[in-house]
Motif scaffolding. Structure first.
Motif, PDB file in Angstrom:
ATOM      1  N   SER A 215       0.986  -1.170   0.036  1.00  0.00           N
ATOM      2  CA  SER A 215      -0.045   0.074  -0.196  1.00  0.00           C
ATOM      3  C   SER A 215       0.886   1.227  -0.025  1.00  0.00           C
ATOM      4  O   SER A 215       1.974   1.179   0.488  1.00  0.00           O
ATOM      5  CB  SER A 215      -0.631  -0.018   1.260  1.00  0.00           C
ATOM      6  OG  SER A 215      -0.092  -0.014   2.406  1.00  0.00           O
ATOM      7  N   SER A 216       0.333   2.303  -0.252  1.00  0.00           N
ATOM      8  CA  SER A 216       1.165   3.602  -0.330  1.00  0.00           C
ATOM      9  C   SER A 216       1.562   3.994   0.959  1.00  0.00           C
ATOM     10  O   SER A 216       2.683   4.498   1.258  1.00  0.00           O
ATOM     11  CB  SER A 216       0.056   4.756  -1.117  1.00  0.00           C
ATOM     12  OG  SER A 216      -1.045   5.013  -0.224  1.00  0.00           O
TER      13      SER A 216
ATOM     14  N   GLY B 185       5.359   4.356   1.952  1.00  0.00           N
ATOM     15  CA  GLY B 185       5.806   5.562   2.516  1.00  0.00           C
ATOM     16  C   GLY B 185       6.763   5.502   4.155  1.00  0.00           C
ATOM     17  O   GLY B 185       7.826   5.738   4.143  1.00  0.00           O
ATOM     18  N   LEU B 186       6.017   4.262   4.772  1.00  0.00           N
ATOM     19  CA  LEU B 186       6.984   3.959   6.044  1.00  0.00           C
ATOM     20  C   LEU B 186       8.058   3.447   5.535  1.00  0.00           C
ATOM     21  O   LEU B 186       9.131   3.399   6.512  1.00  0.00           O
ATOM     22  CB  LEU B 186       6.159   3.025   6.839  1.00  0.00           C
ATOM     23  CG  LEU B 186       4.766   3.630   7.398  1.00  0.00           C
ATOM     24  CD1 LEU B 186       3.735   2.717   8.232  1.00  0.00           C
ATOM     25  CD2 LEU B 186       5.455   4.688   8.533  1.00  0.00           C
TER      26      LEU B 186
ATOM     27  N   ASP C 279       9.982   3.539   2.852  1.00  0.00           N
ATOM     28  CA  ASP C 279      10.997   4.668   2.348  1.00  0.00           C
ATOM     29  C   ASP C 279      11.414   5.434   3.519  1.00  0.00           C
ATOM     30  O   ASP C 279      12.866   5.680   3.391  1.00  0.00           O
ATOM     31  CB  ASP C 279      10.469   5.503   1.319  1.00  0.00           C
ATOM     32  CG  ASP C 279       9.738   5.129   0.005  1.00  0.00           C
ATOM     33  OD1 ASP C 279      10.419   3.739  -0.061  1.00  0.00           O
ATOM     34  OD2 ASP C 279       9.020   5.572  -0.715  1.00  0.00           O
ATOM     35  N   LEU C 280      10.586   5.721   4.325  1.00  0.00           N
ATOM     36  CA  LEU C 280      11.286   6.774   5.712  1.00  0.00           C
ATOM     37  C   LEU C 280      12.209   5.813   6.366  1.00  0.00           C
ATOM     38  O   LEU C 280      13.231   6.199   6.930  1.00  0.00           O
ATOM     39  CB  LEU C 280      10.020   6.804   6.623  1.00  0.00           C
ATOM     40  CG  LEU C 280      10.443   7.701   7.770  1.00  0.00           C
ATOM     41  CD1 LEU C 280      10.922   9.039   7.283  1.00  0.00           C
ATOM     42  CD2 LEU C 280       8.985   7.959   8.808  1.00  0.00           C
ATOM     43  N   GLY C 281      11.903   4.523   6.540  1.00  0.00           N
ATOM     44  CA  GLY C 281      12.790   3.496   7.267  1.00  0.00           C
ATOM     45  C   GLY C 281      14.241   3.497   6.494  1.00  0.00           C
ATOM     46  O   GLY C 281      15.361   3.479   6.963  1.00  0.00           O
ATOM     47  N   ASN C 282      13.969   3.506   5.203  1.00  0.00           N
ATOM     48  CA  ASN C 282      15.052   3.400   3.986  1.00  0.00           C
ATOM     49  C   ASN C 282      16.214   4.810   4.408  1.00  0.00           C
ATOM     50  O   ASN C 282      17.340   4.710   4.481  1.00  0.00           O
ATOM     51  CB  ASN C 282      15.009   3.241   2.875  1.00  0.00           C
ATOM     52  CG  ASN C 282      14.443   1.853   2.635  1.00  0.00           C
ATOM     53  OD1 ASN C 282      14.650   0.869   3.161  1.00  0.00           O
ATOM     54  ND2 ASN C 282      13.582   1.515   1.259  1.00  0.00           N
ATOM     55  N   ALA C 283      15.340   5.865   4.468  1.00  0.00           N
ATOM     56  CA  ALA C 283      15.973   7.050   4.541  1.00  0.00           C
ATOM     57  C   ALA C 283      16.721   7.197   5.983  1.00  0.00           C
ATOM     58  O   ALA C 283      17.879   7.603   6.099  1.00  0.00           O
ATOM     59  CB  ALA C 283      15.157   8.101   4.415  1.00  0.00           C
ATOM     60  N   PHE C 284      16.196   6.619   6.958  1.00  0.00           N
ATOM     61  CA  PHE C 284      16.684   6.525   8.186  1.00  0.00           C
ATOM     62  C   PHE C 284      18.172   5.519   8.472  1.00  0.00           C
ATOM     63  O   PHE C 284      19.044   6.166   8.833  1.00  0.00           O
ATOM     64  CB  PHE C 284      15.820   5.832   9.196  1.00  0.00           C
ATOM     65  CG  PHE C 284      16.261   6.060  10.789  1.00  0.00           C
ATOM     66  CD1 PHE C 284      16.135   7.096  11.594  1.00  0.00           C
ATOM     67  CD2 PHE C 284      16.803   4.682  11.071  1.00  0.00           C
ATOM     68  CE1 PHE C 284      16.588   6.887  12.819  1.00  0.00           C
ATOM     69  CE2 PHE C 284      17.265   4.535  12.453  1.00  0.00           C
ATOM     70  CZ  PHE C 284      17.060   5.663  13.310  1.00  0.00           C
ATOM     71  N   ASP C 285      17.705   4.487   7.903  1.00  0.00           N
ATOM     72  CA  ASP C 285      18.933   3.529   7.715  1.00  0.00           C
ATOM     73  C   ASP C 285      19.989   4.222   6.708  1.00  0.00           C
ATOM     74  O   ASP C 285      21.337   3.769   7.238  1.00  0.00           O
ATOM     75  CB  ASP C 285      18.717   2.442   7.007  1.00  0.00           C
ATOM     76  CG  ASP C 285      17.727   1.503   7.986  1.00  0.00           C
ATOM     77  OD1 ASP C 285      17.760   1.886   9.225  1.00  0.00           O
ATOM     78  OD2 ASP C 285      16.939   0.620   7.531  1.00  0.00           O
ATOM     79  N   ASP C 286      19.785   4.834   5.943  1.00  0.00           N
ATOM     80  CA  ASP C 286      21.023   5.546   5.055  1.00  0.00           C
ATOM     81  C   ASP C 286      21.308   6.739   5.857  1.00  0.00           C
ATOM     82  O   ASP C 286      22.419   7.543   5.142  1.00  0.00           O
ATOM     83  CB  ASP C 286      20.371   6.000   3.609  1.00  0.00           C
ATOM     84  CG  ASP C 286      19.933   4.833   2.786  1.00  0.00           C
ATOM     85  OD1 ASP C 286      20.674   3.624   3.373  1.00  0.00           O
ATOM     86  OD2 ASP C 286      19.391   4.831   1.962  1.00  0.00           O
ATOM     87  N   GLY C 287      21.075   7.197   6.931  1.00  0.00           N
ATOM     88  CA  GLY C 287      21.515   8.319   7.528  1.00  0.00           C
ATOM     89  C   GLY C 287      21.153   9.834   7.418  1.00  0.00           C
ATOM     90  O   GLY C 287      21.783  10.645   7.288  1.00  0.00           O
ATOM     91  N   ALA C 288      19.871   9.711   6.616  1.00  0.00           N
ATOM     92  CA  ALA C 288      19.301  11.050   5.989  1.00  0.00           C
ATOM     93  C   ALA C 288      18.892  12.200   6.960  1.00  0.00           C
ATOM     94  O   ALA C 288      18.895  13.207   6.772  1.00  0.00           O
ATOM     95  CB  ALA C 288      18.237  10.633   5.157  1.00  0.00           C
ATOM     96  N   LEU C 289      18.676  11.476   8.185  1.00  0.00           N
ATOM     97  CA  LEU C 289      17.892  12.586   9.331  1.00  0.00           C
ATOM     98  C   LEU C 289      19.151  13.329   9.957  1.00  0.00           C
ATOM     99  O   LEU C 289      20.032  12.881  10.048  1.00  0.00           O
ATOM    100  CB  LEU C 289      17.311  11.864  10.083  1.00  0.00           C
ATOM    101  CG  LEU C 289      16.239  10.878  10.148  1.00  0.00           C
ATOM    102  CD1 LEU C 289      15.719  10.152  11.182  1.00  0.00           C
ATOM    103  CD2 LEU C 289      15.322  11.673   9.405  1.00  0.00           C
TER     104      LEU C 289
END
Lengths: 63, 317
Positions: B2-3, B7-8, B10-20
């Motif tokens: 689901s969208s 989204g969740l 993608d957010l997790g991936n961003a977190f894991d990649d150090g985007a925050l």
């Protein structure tokens, strides 16, 4: 013990608006000559005053 | 998927990649900024910005770094074995310390010679909490990332009035060297990927605590450090521009042979003093002495005459 080694401390005077007063301390700290402001938040000034209070350092009068 | 789930994820991936961003309370954790020089052996500050050392033989900049982690430099600490060996960073106002909450320290390290462990990695908050934690950490001779999570104890008074210090102490019975980089301290119980910052961003953070003006980009040519006017034949008051608000009124020292000049004749500087009364955390006014020859109330500038002429402005913790 990580305290600084202060081997010389002497007030330096300045003249401002016609008045002359102690404005900084010329100090030799860990072998380096420094000019320290009279500011309790400055770590060198705080350490100099700690050693003065402990009786291990005297600040000489300005020339 | 689901969208919302997408989204969740993608957010997790961003977190894991150090985007925050803005997670790391350590300044210069990647050992990028070395304003004072690339090595030092004296106590306290002397080379890598924001890091102090005590009772080690030498701190130096190294290009030995973890592979494919984005680091350019590490700090190499040489140690001959003595009590109270420290490599440490004080953090202004203990930012982020909250009773009952966790903070997590992570760092990359490797050892050579006879070093096998940090006897203690201290989390210190002298006035309020004392020693929050001081775990021992074994280190190996290959690069590894280490993670320590501690819980801040309860305290009723202001929790933002004191300095938090992260301190690496070696075992005094050992000797050798270790390398360290990628030091990160963050709120919470999770070590996120290291937050890489640009050199300019990290330099600006460092310059709140230490700043120097020098001829390093000019070689032997003159660089103008500041302007002011003579108040007598031997003293001029000079304002030095600064680019970050300093933590406090700074200590001033200098090296080399700077000059005062009115563009017609140079005057060798014999002493420099901070002016407490006319300086602040964003204005540095210095009193500059020469032997003789200045003209009262004439404008002068302070200049470096070679690449060893350095004015050092120190507002460190």
């Amino acid at each position: 013990m990580n305290s600084m080694n202060v081997t010389l401390a002497q007030y330096a005077a300045t003249t401002y608006n016609g008045a002359t007063f102690n404005d900084s301390i010329k100090a030799t700290i860990d072998g380096i000559t420094m000019s320290v402001p009279l500011d309790p938040a400055n770590r060198h000034y705080a350490e100099i005053m700690r050693q003065v209070t402990a009786g291990t350092l005297t600040i000489e009068a300005a020339d | 998927m689901s969208s919302k789930a997408r989204g969740l994820a993608d957010l997790g991936n961003a977190f894991d990649d150090g985007a925050l961003s803005n997670r790391n309370m350590i300044i210069n954790g990647a050992m990028q900024v070395w304003q004072r020089g690339t090595s030092h052996s004296t106590s306290g500050y002397g080379s890598v910005d924001r890091w102090q050392q005590f009772n080690n033989t030498l701190i130096s900049r190294s290009t030995d770094v973890p592979t494919n982690e984005g680091f350019q430099y590490s700090s190499k600490i040489d140690f001959a074995g003595s009590a109270d060996s420290n490599f440490q960073q004080p953090i202004e106002n203990g930012i982020g310390l909250t009773s009952g909450k966790s903070v997590t320290l992570s760092f990359w390290a490797k050892a050579t010679g006879g070093i096998t462990r940090f006897e203690n990695v201290f989390f210190l908050n002298v006035t309020n909490f004392g020693i929050i934690a001081s775990p021992a950490v074994s280190i190996t001779n290959s690069w590894q990332r280490y993670t320590l999570t501690v819980t801040v104890p309860s305290y009723s008074a202001s929790q933002y009035s004191d300095v938090l210090q992260i301190r690496f102490d070696l075992d005094p019975t050992e000797s050798g060297s270790y390398y360290i980089t990628g030091v990160q301290l963050e709120v919470g119980d999770t070590a996120t990927p290291f937050e890489h910052r640009s050199y300019g961003d990290e330099l600006a953070r460092c310059q709140r605590y230490y700043y120097q003006v020098s001829n390093d980009e000019q070689g032997s040519a003159a660089t103008r450090y500041g302007y002011g006017h003579a108040i007598s034949t031997t003293i001029a008051k000079i304002i030095i521009p600064i680019y970050a608000r300093l933590r406090t009124k700074p200590t001033i020292s200098y090296s080399g042979t700077p000059n005062l000049s009115d563009a017609t004749a140079p005057f060798a500087v014999t002493a420099i003093a901070i002016e407490t009364v006319t300086s602040s955390s964003n204005t540095v006014c210095i009193s500059v002495n020469v032997a003789s020859g200045l003209t009262q109330f004439r404008n002068y500038y302070l200049e470096g005459t070679n690449n060893t002429s350095v004015i050092k402005i120190d507002a460190e913790l």
